[in-house]
Design an enzyme around this catalytic site. Structure first.
Site, mmCIF file in Angstrom:
data_model
loop_
_atom_site.group_PDB
_atom_site.id
_atom_site.type_symbol
_atom_site.label_atom_id
_atom_site.label_comp_id
_atom_site.label_asym_id
_atom_site.label_seq_id
_atom_site.Cartn_x
_atom_site.Cartn_y
_atom_site.Cartn_z
ATOM 1 N N HIS B 124 0.858 -1.183 0.000
ATOM 2 C CA HIS B 124 0.000 0.000 0.000
ATOM 3 C C HIS B 124 0.899 1.240 0.000
ATOM 4 C CE1 HIS B 124 -2.847 2.954 1.750
ATOM 5 N NE2 HIS B 124 -3.822 2.144 1.407
ATOM 6 N N ASP B 201 2.842 -4.359 8.068
ATOM 7 C CA ASP B 201 1.660 -3.541 7.869
ATOM 8 C C ASP B 201 0.451 -4.454 8.075
ATOM 9 O OD1 ASP B 201 -0.575 -2.308 6.867
ATOM 10 O OD2 ASP B 201 0.343 -1.682 4.976
ATOM 11 N N GLN B 204 -4.729 -4.837 7.147
ATOM 12 C CA GLN B 204 -5.756 -5.771 6.681
ATOM 13 C C GLN B 204 -5.783 -7.077 7.473
ATOM 14 O OE1 GLN B 204 -8.144 -5.010 4.657
ATOM 15 N NE2 GLN B 204 -7.317 -3.057 3.924
ATOM 16 N N LYS B 227 -10.686 0.110 10.319
ATOM 17 C CA LYS B 227 -10.877 -1.074 9.467
ATOM 18 C C LYS B 227 -11.310 -2.292 10.267
ATOM 19 C CE LYS B 227 -7.292 0.369 6.186
ATOM 20 N NZ LYS B 227 -8.004 0.814 4.967
ATOM 21 N N CYS B 367 -4.688 2.481 -3.705
ATOM 22 C CA CYS B 367 -3.429 2.961 -3.107
ATOM 23 C C CYS B 367 -2.319 1.947 -3.305
ATOM 24 C CB CYS B 367 -3.591 3.261 -1.624
ATOM 25 S SG CYS B 367 -4.782 4.562 -1.295
#
Ligand SMILES: Cc1ncc(COP(=O)(O)O)c(C=O)c1O
Ligand SMILES: Cc1ncc(COP(=O)(O)O)c(C=O)c1O
Lengths: 147, 417, 417, 147
Positions: B124, B201, B204, B227, B367
């Site tokens: 991302h 990261d 998600q 999220k 993104c």
């Protein structure tokens, strides 16, 4: 389904059945007086516009590009509406299209078929797609005026 | 899909009761942000109606109450990711800020001229641009591991890039475009063998899979509350015990100091050293309610539910004419963000048309422009699932897609209404 | 105090209906953070129940709706501070982040070895520490203008400090400790005459006085939503037209880019270039409701109300035995943050005792340790007023202070209950 | 006023009427074996503790400092309770005070008058004030053990 018919289908159908499947003036001119490009970095739509302007008159016009149906159809309609017209008339049509798309002004009679783009004004997030080729045209008219 | 009581869950989400464009809202843009349950909205209201005060410095009752509630959420965050100490949890605005914090507060001191940072082509922008800025500041070099055609990370290419000069390997845990879950533990072992640190990261993964930062073996883990049922405006940075202490401050100001003198200052203990100014108190507290909600469901059950609906989605999409899925098909190694292309229809057109059927999906580069270039597409469509999505939502999506395809491919369209 | 219909205003604040320690809550810690009206809380609920979606990239209905609502608040912010363009308004987390943004994105490029930054001794840590960090990075020098014994800024001392090497003058508009309103326009003229820019910390002025950034003449103006009826987690940085365009990005990530390539990226237009990652969407939108509320009251009326209650507070406090007020007495040049000391009673003891009467005041250094040293006190008590405070609140405070003084000064205390 | 009597008045009265107005062992020792300082940077409370430890015995003890009544009274009580006691007993009392203030454990009999600090446990934000002198004592006991 008893829910109301989705309103954008019609808008798409009208546009697509015509300009998307049979784009007008698609291609490049052999000897354009002006060749201009525009990109919408947010969505990747691209338009190249070729103009042959002589004595204040758009003698010929063509476009190539890639992107969503709205950007491509809008470019096709642009070329159809302005081929053979005067630069002055192009400027008038341009401001009419902008007013319709940005401010939601109802299309005047000089827009002709372009009035079918009116539906885009209801899709604010897509307005920039419809405007892309017109912004490129603006650059062309500016440089024609400067030349 | 019996892992979750989806009907009951849907009942907790007020927004799902509304109509959009005259249709039932089918929200399939969960990788962008999720909807919020009543419990989270109530926590916000409750906070502002009974507690609201600035924290850490105040002696009055409301300030003490607000401070306790705020600090308690650190423990819930730690529990969610299997972290031992809540003092290793820093609250930021979002994943993006968490990564930028590391790039500045760790990177500026530990990355120099010619040093290398290894990323991947499926990152991302939030896990690319902060490193580009760092590289520019320090004369460091970025290297990108490749993505295989099947949408998995090319581990061989990654291995070839990690070497003596590597200071950091920063990779996404679960891709927001492909759904791919990367083998982070293996990557961390590779990096650590070369003395590099590892940032994951988790934007998600934190919402969707059971997590244990020890097992992952990473040094930093970043994610966003919005999220995972929480409010907007809250992110998390977790760091391995002891690591935050070695880092310079990021933002300066109130709360993060110990003693301020004209010529210089000393810093508060971690994690406060990294939380300058008045934090997003209310939203952190409401994020606590989101974590409670997920804990109550159980992250194992969440994962199983999503595997089931993702498998069904992949199958149904594959059966549509002209649809190509980007990303692995095996739900054992992927999550519920499903990207696809439809032949001859630009994603923006797809999105607009399905929206008119009440279906919210995302269209664009997500993104992830480097990945779009790798896939050779300008943009994709993405449907992404969460705990409140069910078979009916999937069917509505498929039906709407069928209509989109019809509009673009049949001259014999129905007459206008 | 007829400038505002305070009874009606109080009715809008659910928290004020509650009891604390068995007493009516009297909230006088408004300089730390203010309470939120029903309208703001409702805006949050409304957003999460009908609109919630990630902004800027989405094509679906909710995303478009959320984007429009979010962007509309920029215009309201601009109107509140008299700014011409909403594109000069950047949303941050708080005042602290706004100032850090300038220190990094403007400071790193414009302040070098030996350059000087002029502050004052009455600055909040948030307007000190970012400059200390910048000075350390760049070898720059900080200079502090003095504060006079009457609590006003010593303009002569400031004038003497601003010179050829000055790159920036950064001063607070209204002191959160003394209440002092500084003559920012005059300071800006001084700074501009030497080619320096001017940052104004408006954390305490934006909530309390009518503002016009043109008249102030500053280059940057920073403030926080949570101190002006808005939710936590939202700050503002305004910059003079054209200035943001010249600045490097601060945080890198999603939303702030135009084109991302492996070797580097190009940036989005301002203000988006400075808003990396998913912003605090819900709270920005709810901040819009706070701005509407203030506009409806009228900032002139807010100011007049606070002048009246501050004058009454100063008079009543002065009459208590052993109470010393820090800061100007003339309400024409000060706002409603009233700091005071009580002979022989530490502020923490005062705060604890008045809290037992339901009165929330703040005790401590108020993130202004340099000022505490200048005043020669370890800490102060601070009562700070806002639109919902009335004479009765003031009387309760005075009564509670009387009790505190009694506990500490009379051997003949009442017998235990 | 019909509202209930504020609960902290009593707590304050008890503490203050005694130790705040007549602090015990306030001052410095001429020949301390240990002199230790503690500061609470958050609120500025300061304590200096002098200890004269001989053969595992606290022969003399004194404190100076500034800050709120809770930090100063707690220090005064500390000196009163531990003067002449063994280091081992001091360690026991120390852990009893910590348990009472931090975990809210009811005070055992060995705390004696220190039980009047119990009310501070109801004021979590002030606990660090009460603990300051005890943390300084801990440093003293550690260095006594190390010596
Ligand atoms: C004058 C002043 N500047 C800056 C700040 C910092 O504001 P925030 O904590 O919202 O960043 C405050 C409030 O605490 C303040 O009063
Ligand atoms: C994989 C990944 N990383 C980072 C981000 C950035 O998250 P945020 O916008 O909350 O900072 C996102 C979400 O957009 C994401 O999906």
């Amino acid at each position: 389904m008893t829910a109301p018919e989705p309103q954008f289908d019609d808008f798409y159908r009208e546009l697509i059945l015509d300009h998307f499947r049979r784009p007008r003036n698609r291609g490049e001119l052999a000897d354009p007086t002006h060749r201009l490009e525009g990109v919408n970095p947010v969505c990747g739509d691209e338009i190249q516009l070729d103009l042959l302007i002589k004595a204040g008159q758009i003698d010929d016009i063509a476009f190539t590009g890639s992107g969503c149906s709205i950007s491509q159809c809008s470019a096709s309609m642009l070329t159809e509406r302005l081929k053979g017209r005067s630069v002055a008339e192009a400027a008038k049509v341009l401001s009419g299209v902008r007013a319709m798309l940005i401010e939601g002004t109802p299309p005047g009679p000089d827009l002709g078929d372009l009035e079918s783009l009116e539906g885009v004004a209801r899709l604010p997030v897509r307005v920039k797609c419809a405007l892309l080729s017109w912004n490129v045209l603006q650059d062309g008219l500016n440089s024609a005026a400067g030349a | 899909m019996a892992h979750l009581d989806v009907a009951r869950i849907q009942h907790d989400f007020p927004i799902l009761k509304q109509e959009v464009n005259g249709r039932r809202l089918v929200y399939l843009d969960n990788a962008a942000t999720t909807q919020k349950p009543r419990q989270v909205i109530d926590a916000l209201v409750q906070y502002y109606e009974t507690t609201n005060a600035n924290i850490h410095r105040g002696i009055h009752t409301l300030a003490v109450r607000a401070t306790d509630q705020y600090e308690a959420v650190r423990g819930k965050v730690a529990a969610h990711i299997g972290a031992a100490n809540s003092a290793d949890v820093v609250f930021t605005r979002n994943t993006t800020e968490s990564i930028n914090l590391v790039a500045r507060a760790w990177g500026d001191a530990n990355v120099g001229e010619g040093d290398e940072i290894v990323l991947s082509l499926m990152e991302h922008h939030s896990n690319i641009v902060p490193w580009q800025l760092l590289a520019r500041r320090k004369g460091a070099v970025l290297r990108y591991a490749d993505v295989r055609d099947d949408g998995t990370l090319d581990l061989d290419s990654l291995r070839a890039l990690v070497g003596r000069r590597t200071r950091l390997v920063s990779v996404v845990h679960m891709s927001n475009v492909l759904g791919t879950i990367n083998p982070v533990a293996e990557i961390a072992a590779m990096a650590h063998a070369q003395g590099a640190l590892v940032l994951v990261d988790g934007a998600q993964s934190a919402p969707h899979v059971p997590l244990d930062v020890d097992t992952l073996g990473c040094d930093f883990f970043a994610f966003s509350a919005h999220k995972m049922l929480g409010p907007t405006g809250v992110g998390v940075l977790w760091a391995k015990p002891g690591l935050l202490e070695t880092m310079d401050p990021f933002l300066g100001g109130g709360e993060m100091i110990s003693v301020v003198k004209p010529e210089g200052s000393t810093w508060a203990q971690v994690p406060h050293k990294f939380e300058a100014g008045t934090p997003n108190i209310a939203d952190v507290i409401a994020f606590g309610a989101a974590l409670d909600y997920l804990r109550h469901l159980g992250m194992e059950a969440v994962r199983e539910h999503e595997k089931a609906i993702t498998a069904a989605a992949i199958e149904a999409l594959t059966r549509l004419p002209g649809v190509t899925i980007h990303g692995p098909r095996n739900v054992g190694i992927r999550g519920g963000a499903v990207s696809f292309s439809v032949d001859g229809i630009h994603p923006h057109d797809v999105s607009t048309i399905v929206d008119s059927y009440g279906v919210a999906i995302r269209a664009g580069h997500h993104c992830a422009q480097l990945l779009m270039r790798r896939l050779g597409v300008p943009a994709t469509n993405r449907a992404s699932f969460y705990i409140y999505n069910d078979e009916r939502d999937l069917q509505t999506l498929i039906e709407a897609l069928r209509q989109a395809i019809k509009v673009f491919t049949h001259d014999s369209a129905r007459t206008a209404v």
